[in-house]
Structure formats: C-alpha cells, structure tokens
Design a protein around this motif. Structure first.
Motif, PDB file in Angstrom:
ATOM      1  N   VAL A   9       0.876  -1.172   0.000  1.00 49.87           N
ATOM      2  CA  VAL A   9       0.000   0.000   0.000  1.00 49.87           C
ATOM      3  C   VAL A   9       0.908   1.215   0.000  1.00 49.87           C
ATOM      4  CG1 VAL A   9      -1.846   1.236   1.189  1.00 49.87           C
ATOM      5  CG2 VAL A   9      -1.746  -1.267   1.306  1.00 49.87           C
ATOM      6  N   ILE A  10       0.731   2.110  -0.982  1.00 51.19           N
ATOM      7  CA  ILE A  10       1.672   3.205  -1.214  1.00 51.19           C
ATOM      8  C   ILE A  10       0.906   4.512  -1.383  1.00 51.19           C
ATOM      9  CG2 ILE A  10       3.463   4.085  -2.778  1.00 51.19           C
ATOM     10  CD1 ILE A  10       3.887   1.099  -3.585  1.00 51.19           C
ATOM     11  N   ARG A  11       1.439   5.586  -0.811  1.00 51.29           N
ATOM     12  CA  ARG A  11       0.822   6.899  -1.014  1.00 51.29           C
ATOM     13  C   ARG A  11       1.196   7.416  -2.397  1.00 51.29           C
ATOM     14  NH1 ARG A  11       1.755  10.865   3.780  1.00 51.29           N
ATOM     15  NH2 ARG A  11       3.827  11.105   2.877  1.00 51.29           N
ATOM     16  N   LEU A  16       5.412   7.147  -0.785  1.00 55.13           N
ATOM     17  CA  LEU A  16       5.725   6.668   0.561  1.00 55.13           C
ATOM     18  C   LEU A  16       5.007   5.346   0.809  1.00 55.13           C
ATOM     19  CD1 LEU A  16       7.040   7.434   3.392  1.00 55.13           C
ATOM     20  CD2 LEU A  16       4.720   8.142   4.026  1.00 55.13           C
ATOM     21  N   PRO A  17       5.750   4.267   1.129  1.00 55.88           N
ATOM     22  CA  PRO A  17       5.093   2.987   1.437  1.00 55.88           C
ATOM     23  C   PRO A  17       4.403   3.046   2.794  1.00 55.88           C
ATOM     24  CG  PRO A  17       7.461   2.809   1.732  1.00 55.88           C
ATOM     25  CD  PRO A  17       7.218   4.177   1.169  1.00 55.88           C
ATOM     26  N   LEU A  18       3.129   2.691   2.824  1.00 58.61           N
ATOM     27  CA  LEU A  18       2.342   2.737   4.055  1.00 58.61           C
ATOM     28  C   LEU A  18       2.251   1.364   4.719  1.00 58.61           C
ATOM     29  CD1 LEU A  18      -0.540   5.023   2.743  1.00 58.61           C
ATOM     30  CD2 LEU A  18       1.472   5.717   4.065  1.00 58.61           C
ATOM     31  N   SER A  69      -2.377   4.020  -3.385  1.00 57.12           N
ATOM     32  CA  SER A  69      -2.292   2.985  -4.411  1.00 57.12           C
ATOM     33  C   SER A  69      -2.095   1.629  -3.754  1.00 57.12           C
ATOM     34  CB  SER A  69      -1.123   3.282  -5.360  1.00 57.12           C
ATOM     35  OG  SER A  69      -1.112   2.344  -6.423  1.00 57.12           O
ATOM     36  N   TYR A  70      -2.731   0.607  -4.340  1.00 60.44           N
ATOM     37  CA  TYR A  70      -2.658  -0.758  -3.830  1.00 60.44           C
ATOM     38  C   TYR A  70      -2.018  -1.597  -4.924  1.00 60.44           C
ATOM     39  CZ  TYR A  70      -6.060   1.550  -0.905  1.00 60.44           C
ATOM     40  OH  TYR A  70      -6.677   2.463  -0.074  1.00 60.44           O
ATOM     41  N   MET A  71      -0.843  -2.135  -4.641  1.00 59.12           N
ATOM     42  CA  MET A  71      -0.015  -2.788  -5.642  1.00 59.12           C
ATOM     43  C   MET A  71       0.247  -4.233  -5.242  1.00 59.12           C
ATOM     44  SD  MET A  71       3.686  -1.393  -7.036  1.00 59.12           S
ATOM     45  CE  MET A  71       2.998   0.245  -7.251  1.00 59.12           C
ATOM     46  N   TYR A 110       5.959   2.756   6.200  1.00 63.23           N
ATOM     47  CA  TYR A 110       5.348   1.558   6.761  1.00 63.23           C
ATOM     48  C   TYR A 110       4.730   1.798   8.142  1.00 63.23           C
ATOM     49  CZ  TYR A 110       8.023  -0.506   2.977  1.00 63.23           C
ATOM     50  OH  TYR A 110       8.538  -0.782   1.735  1.00 63.23           O
ATOM     51  N   CYS A 111       4.148   2.977   8.325  1.00 68.15           N
ATOM     52  CA  CYS A 111       3.553   3.276   9.626  1.00 68.15           C
ATOM     53  C   CYS A 111       2.231   2.535   9.836  1.00 68.15           C
ATOM     54  CB  CYS A 111       3.359   4.783   9.795  1.00 68.15           C
ATOM     55  SG  CYS A 111       2.396   5.544   8.490  1.00 68.15           S
TER      56      CYS A 111
END
Length: 302
Positions: A9-11, A16-18, A69-71, A110-111
């Motif tokens: 999951v990415i902003r 930024l990877p969440l 974004s969901y990758m 990755y918060c």
C-alpha cells in the motif's frame, strides 16, 4: 502454479510505502520485481488508476484511489479478474480501517504495517480458489475489466531496473530525490511576507520611475535598488518552494542582497520600514534553511 506473491500500500503523491507484505521471497526474479515496485511507486501520480506491468514470469498490478495505491505482484498466469478483485478488497478494507487524514500526514514509511495481517489473510484466500469461490462474486469485476481494461505499462516506459538511464528514472532523480519536506505554518507565513515585501518594492520602484520621468530629481539607482529588492524577495519565495543545488548558499546571498538594497534606500525609508524588510528577509532565509530536502525512504527488507 498461479498465485499472489506480495502486496503493498503506497501513497500516490510521493511514493511513501504505508504497508506491505512481510513475506517476500528472496529469489533473483523477486529482487528484480522489487526494483520495479520502487520505480512504479515514484510514478504513481502520473499513471492511470488501474495498470499492469508484465515483467517476464511475473505481473505487477495496481489500482489507485483517494491518494493511495494498492499494488500486488503475482505470477504471469494469475487471472486478471482475481488480481484486481484482490486489490479492490485491500482498498475497501484500508479505507474503512484508516482515516485518510492519517495517510495524508504520515511521514514514517510503513507506519501502517499492521495492515499486513489483512493482506496475508486475503492473499491466502485468493491463493486457494476453493475457499474463494463461495465468498466473492467476480461478475462485476469481470464486467468492469472488460469495459475499462487496465493500462498496460511497457518496459520501454519503465526503463531498466538494472540502472540503465531512461526518461522515467531521470524524472525521478530530478523530482523525487529533490522533494522538500512539507511546509510548516511559519514557512507559509514567511512566504506570504516575502511576497508582500516584493510587492512593496515593486510599487515603490514604479513610483520612482514616475518621479524620474517628471524630472523630480529622483536617483536612477533608487529604481535599480527597488527592483533588485523585488527580485530578491521573489527569488527567496522560489527557493522556499523548490529544491536547487546550493540552495542554502543562494538563500544567504539573496538575503545579503536584500540588506544591501535596504541600506542604499535608507534615505527613502524610515527605520521601521527598513527593520520590517530586513527582518522578513532573515525570517524567510531561516525557513529556507529549515525546510530541507526529504531523505530517501529506507528499504523495508523483510
């Protein structure tokens, strides 16, 4: 064997990877795909909201919505309808679980790593068709993909993950590596005050031109000083908003120019006016120095 291998999951705005899967395989092909993941994450804001990248034996699919974004990475023979249905489930759960304000203000990579628990459960379901068939209805997704198929990203657009220079990677180096930290309230105030000083200098400069044309004995050098002051204030605004090489040095030199202009104009301004212009220049210089470029987000090697 067709299967989902990992998901992230990415902003969208800054890559930024969440959150992400924590069970990456370490094969050569997987390591190559991780590089493609990173390259894609840097371009999400410029890509359509549903895309596929074919990387030999693997496919990377992603959807984007509401700034996130969901990758996912899957084998090349994994059905498209299942891949995008999987991403759709991740999207719905993430939006339900997390407030969008938190995702927009997150600064640590990755918060939301705890979301991996849902990713793992969902991935296991989608990798086991028998347990999946009775739980979801794929007809809507099949129709959606048929009517609006995902955009196919070519390897030529992406460039090489092994370091071959391309327009894709050059754009990233010129933008993402030079992205500034978010502006603070004090920085915004400084920016507005600098624009105000620029406007005041510009107005006084035009008045000085009028006086010169009317032969009132106005010194032409005053006109130059006013317009130099205007240019210096506007350039400080530019340095505050954009990253450039030697940015801090340029800001101090610009502040020095502001001081010199005001020293020359001391006969036309009172002490409070001089103090205001110099103080604003110093304040903006400080804010430029405080607002530095963002560092590269660390890899999450798990």
């Amino acid at each position: 064997m067709s299967m989902i291998l990992s998901a992230s999951v990415i902003r969208v705005r800054d890559g930024l990877p969440l959150s992400a899967s924590t069970d990456y395989e370490q094969g050569t092909g997987m390591q190559e795909c991780r590089k493609y993941f990173k390259m894609l994450s840097r371009k999400l804001a410029q890509l359509p909201d549903r895309c596929t990248l074919k990387t030999g034996h693997y496919n990377i699919n992603f959807i984007s919505s509401m700034g996130v974004s969901y990758m996912m990475l899957c084998t090349e023979n994994y059905p498209n309808v299942l891949a995008f249905s999987f991403l759709d489930e991740l999207q719905k759960e993430f939006i339900t679980t997390y407030n969008m304000m938190k995702t927009n203000t997150a600064v640590r990579p990755y918060c939301f790593i705890e979301f991996d628990n849902f990713i793992q459960r969902t991935k296991q379901r989608y990798n086991n068709p028998r347990s999946l068939s009775t739980k979801i209805n794929l007809s809507d997704m099949q129709m959606e993909i048929k009517l609006r198929p995902p955009y196919q990203i070519s390897m030529g657009e992406l460039g090489s993950a092994n370091g071959v220079t391309s327009a894709f990677s050059v754009d990233y180096k010129g933008a993402a590596h030079q992205r500034l930290e978010p502006a603070t309230l004090s920085g915004i105030v400084a920016f507005i005050l600098s624009l105000l000083c620029a406007a005041l200098n510009l107005i006084r400069g035009f008045h000085a031109i009028e006086s010169l044309l009317q032969s009132d004995g106005e010194d032409f050098n005053y006109i130059v000083a006013f317009f130099l002051g205007t240019a210096a204030c506007l350039y400080q605004c530019y340095l505050f908003v954009y990253y450039t090489g030697w940015r801090n040095v340029k800001s101090f030199l610009t502040f020095g120019l502001i001081c010199l202009c005001n020293m020359y104009l001391y006969e036309l301004r009172n002490l409070w006016q001089l103090f205001f212009h110099v103080t604003v220049g110093a304040f903006v210089t400080l804010q430029i120095w405080l607002r530095q470029a963002q560092g590269k987000a660390p890899d999450y090697d798990v």
